[in-house]
Write an enzyme that holds these catalytic residues in place. Structure first.
Site, PDB file in Angstrom:
ATOM      1  N   ASP A  33     -17.715-108.498 -12.358  1.00 54.12           N
ATOM      2  CA  ASP A  33     -18.106-107.628 -13.464  1.00 54.12           C
ATOM      3  C   ASP A  33     -19.603-107.334 -13.369  1.00 54.12           C
ATOM      4  O   ASP A  33     -20.432-108.244 -13.502  1.00 54.12           O
ATOM      5  CB  ASP A  33     -17.786-108.331 -14.793  1.00 54.12           C
ATOM      6  N   ASP A  34     -19.939-106.078 -13.107  1.00 56.75           N
ATOM      7  CA  ASP A  34     -21.350-105.643 -13.035  1.00 56.75           C
ATOM      8  C   ASP A  34     -22.103-106.235 -11.842  1.00 56.75           C
ATOM      9  O   ASP A  34     -23.324-106.384 -11.883  1.00 56.75           O
ATOM     10  CB  ASP A  34     -22.111-105.996 -14.317  1.00 56.75           C
ATOM     11  N   CYS A  71     -16.712-100.304 -16.801  1.00 59.77           N
ATOM     12  CA  CYS A  71     -15.617-101.238 -16.533  1.00 59.77           C
ATOM     13  C   CYS A  71     -14.210-100.742 -16.841  1.00 59.77           C
ATOM     14  O   CYS A  71     -13.351-100.740 -15.965  1.00 59.77           O
ATOM     15  CB  CYS A  71     -15.887-102.546 -17.254  1.00 59.77           C
ATOM     16  N   LYS A 121     -10.430-110.725 -17.347  1.00 60.47           N
ATOM     17  CA  LYS A 121     -10.736-109.684 -18.333  1.00 60.47           C
ATOM     18  C   LYS A 121      -9.763-108.505 -18.218  1.00 60.47           C
ATOM     19  O   LYS A 121      -9.618-107.907 -17.158  1.00 60.47           O
ATOM     20  CB  LYS A 121     -12.182-109.221 -18.102  1.00 60.47           C
ATOM     21  N   HIS A 123      -9.323-105.602 -20.997  1.00 60.20           N
ATOM     22  CA  HIS A 123     -10.121-104.487 -21.531  1.00 60.20           C
ATOM     23  C   HIS A 123      -9.474-103.119 -21.351  1.00 60.20           C
ATOM     24  O   HIS A 123     -10.133-102.118 -21.094  1.00 60.20           O
ATOM     25  CB  HIS A 123     -11.533-104.487 -20.926  1.00 60.20           C
ATOM     26  N   HIS A 207     -21.418-110.211 -15.887  1.00 58.87           N
ATOM     27  CA  HIS A 207     -21.659-109.427 -17.107  1.00 58.87           C
ATOM     28  C   HIS A 207     -22.467-110.250 -18.112  1.00 58.87           C
ATOM     29  O   HIS A 207     -22.297-111.465 -18.219  1.00 58.87           O
ATOM     30  CB  HIS A 207     -20.304-109.049 -17.710  1.00 58.87           C
ATOM     31  N   ASP A 266     -16.528-103.922 -10.552  1.00 51.97           N
ATOM     32  CA  ASP A 266     -16.031-102.807 -11.374  1.00 51.97           C
ATOM     33  C   ASP A 266     -17.033-101.669 -11.492  1.00 51.97           C
ATOM     34  O   ASP A 266     -16.675-100.551 -11.833  1.00 51.97           O
ATOM     35  CB  ASP A 266     -15.595-103.293 -12.760  1.00 51.97           C
ATOM     36  N   ASN A 267     -18.292-101.939 -11.223  1.00 49.78           N
ATOM     37  CA  ASN A 267     -19.339-100.911 -11.234  1.00 49.78           C
ATOM     38  C   ASN A 267     -20.613-101.546 -10.694  1.00 49.78           C
ATOM     39  O   ASN A 267     -20.622-102.727 -10.335  1.00 49.78           O
ATOM     40  CB  ASN A 267     -19.569-100.345 -12.646  1.00 49.78           C
ATOM     41  N   LYS A 300     -25.373 -99.396 -13.235  1.00 52.71           N
ATOM     42  CA  LYS A 300     -24.204 -99.278 -14.096  1.00 52.71           C
ATOM     43  C   LYS A 300     -24.358 -98.094 -15.057  1.00 52.71           C
ATOM     44  O   LYS A 300     -25.435 -97.860 -15.607  1.00 52.71           O
ATOM     45  CB  LYS A 300     -24.031-100.570 -14.895  1.00 52.71           C
TER      46      LYS A 300
END
Length: 447
Positions: A33-34, A71, A121, A123, A207, A266-267, A300
């Site tokens: 994540d990130d 995300c 996660k 989301h 994240h 994810d990014n 991001k």
């Protein structure tokens, strides 16, 4: 002669039977994540990532792999093989992202005999009744909403703050979020029987807010200074170790050789404030995150390379030789690719925007140029990459359009805007963008 013919036919039958009985590959898809382009060791990051470095050495790096700028859109695409803009999902979302009847990746794999699990996660709908078990997962665990504080496991203050669950039943557990996600993944792998499986492990690291255990802070190289910087590096290292735990579990189970592992983010990385008190206070260190996307431009939430081009690895020991894949790939491609490898044949047109990359990845076909489409948060920017050319059209504060053009073959870091010099190229790419955008919002969850 008759004896030879009999032996030959018997050998052929045995070979055919062995081929038919060849087990389908297990699949493990890990999303950080990130995580920024240069946050990993194999891209020169200052935090040590030995397990990811080893995965790269034993597998393939996809050097031009693209995701959405944030995300939930990326997760929407992985589940569907279709661009996030089709679902109107361009920002992190707590509302249901997918129509109920969507043929998701886990649903398709289940039809081919796979067991399915999500640990991490979700989301894509933060209510329990909109969780992963409703979209094809046999077992699910983690955050129904987005990233959570590392120790109290709470999402942002509001109706979805209490979000930690097992099979959509809200629970309270002690421990660091990275350890909990990894432990659930390991336990699930250990419990597998003979059926092939799909494990989706979307970690919340790195994240915000980050706050790492003392044992991980102690391992951070001394040259990394500053409270948030050290916690961030520890978070990267902790994530790397969690990936290592999953690989070790596969090895102990005797299933590593026939397991496809994909690792991506994810990014791009972020440099926003770590101790964001929109989250219930977990006493996390204050200061800017140190996500590193260099030498790429942007971060991001941006449609520049630094927001959408992320470190990505693929490993399948029995099928892929180590190396790199220089072609353009996108998160849209994984559902068509994995469904093909699982022999999960849909009985309807799923309108995939991605392609089956396996012929190119395996070397049975040459790398092919292609066009990919990217939409920024709230449609504030759009981009199309066609071959080596990239056009960006963004909405200015004055609500007018700004156009940028880059030749990624000679300028991969997007330093020189060629839009004014090459108006014909802009016109051609704008027409391509307009064509690709015709499917925007054609699958919004209204049911």
């Amino acid at each position: 002669m008759k004896r030879l013919l009999f032996l030959a036919s018997l050998l052929f039958a045995l070979m055919a039977g062995a081929y038919a009985a060849a087990p389908k590959p297990d699949m493990v898809f890990i999303i950080a994540d990130d995580l920024g382009w240069a946050d990993v060791g194999f891209h020169g990051g200052n935090a040590l990532t030995p397990h990811l470095d080893r995965l790269k050495g034993e597998g393939i790096e996809l050097t031009q792999h693209y995701v959405a700028p944030v995300c939930s859109p990326t997760r929407t695409v992985l589940m569907t093989g279709r661009c996030w803009s089709r679902f109107g999902v361009t920002t992190p979302t707590n509302t249901r992202a997918l129509p109920w009847d969507t043929v998701t990746l886990p649903r398709a794999l289940k039809s081919a005999g796979y067991d399915t699990c999500l640990t991490g996660k979700w989301h894509l709908g933060s209510k329990p009744e909109e969780g992963p078990n409703h979209f094809g997962f046999d077992h699910s665990y983690g955050s129904l909403a987005g990233g959570v504080s590392p120790w109290n496991h709470r999402y942002k203050q509001g109706p979805f703050s209490i979000t930690w669950h097992r099979d959509e039943k809200l629970i309270d557990e002690a421990g660091h979020v990275t350890d909990l996600i990894a432990s659930e993944a390991v336990k699930w792998i250990e419990s597998r029987d003979q059926a092939p499986f799909f494990l989706y492990a979307p970690f919340t690291a790195v994240h915000l807010p980050v706050k790492e255990p003392a044992e991980w802070l102690a391992r951070v190289p001394a040259g990394i200074t500053g409270d948030v910087a050290r916690h961030y590096a520890a978070s990267v290292m902790h994530l790397d170790a969690a990936v290592g735990r999953i690989i070790t579990a596969l090895e102990k189970k005797g299933r590593r050789e026939n397991t496809i592992i994909v690792f991506t983010s994810d990014n791009g990385g972020s440099t926003t404030e770590n101790n964001d008190l929109k989250y219930p206070d977990d006493h996390c260190p204050s200061g800017k995150l140190t996500g590193n996307n260099l030498p790429l431009r942007g971060q991001k939430a941006s449609v520049y390379e630094g927001g959408t081009r992320v470190p990505t690895l693929l490993s399948w020991p029995t099928k892929l030789k180590p190396g790199s894949f220089p072609g353009v790939a996108q998160i849209t491609d994984w559902m068509p690719t994995l469904c093909t490898l699982a022999d999960a044949q849909p009985n309807q047109d799923l309108q995939w925007d991605g392609i089956n990359l396996w012929p190119q990845l395996s070397g049975t076909e040459p790398v092919k140029p292609r066009a990919i489409y990217t939409v920024g948060p709230s449609f504030n920017a759009r981009a199309v990459r066609d071959g080596d050319w990239k056009l960006i059209v963004s909405v200015t504060e004055a609500k007018s359009e700004a156009t940028e053009l880059y030749d990624l073959a000679t300028d991969p870091n997007e330093t020189t805007d060629l839009a004014a010099k090459l108006p014909d190229k802009v016109t051609t790419l704008r027409a391509r963008m307009d064509e690709l955008s015709k499917t925007d919002r054609d699958a919004v969850a209204k049911d």
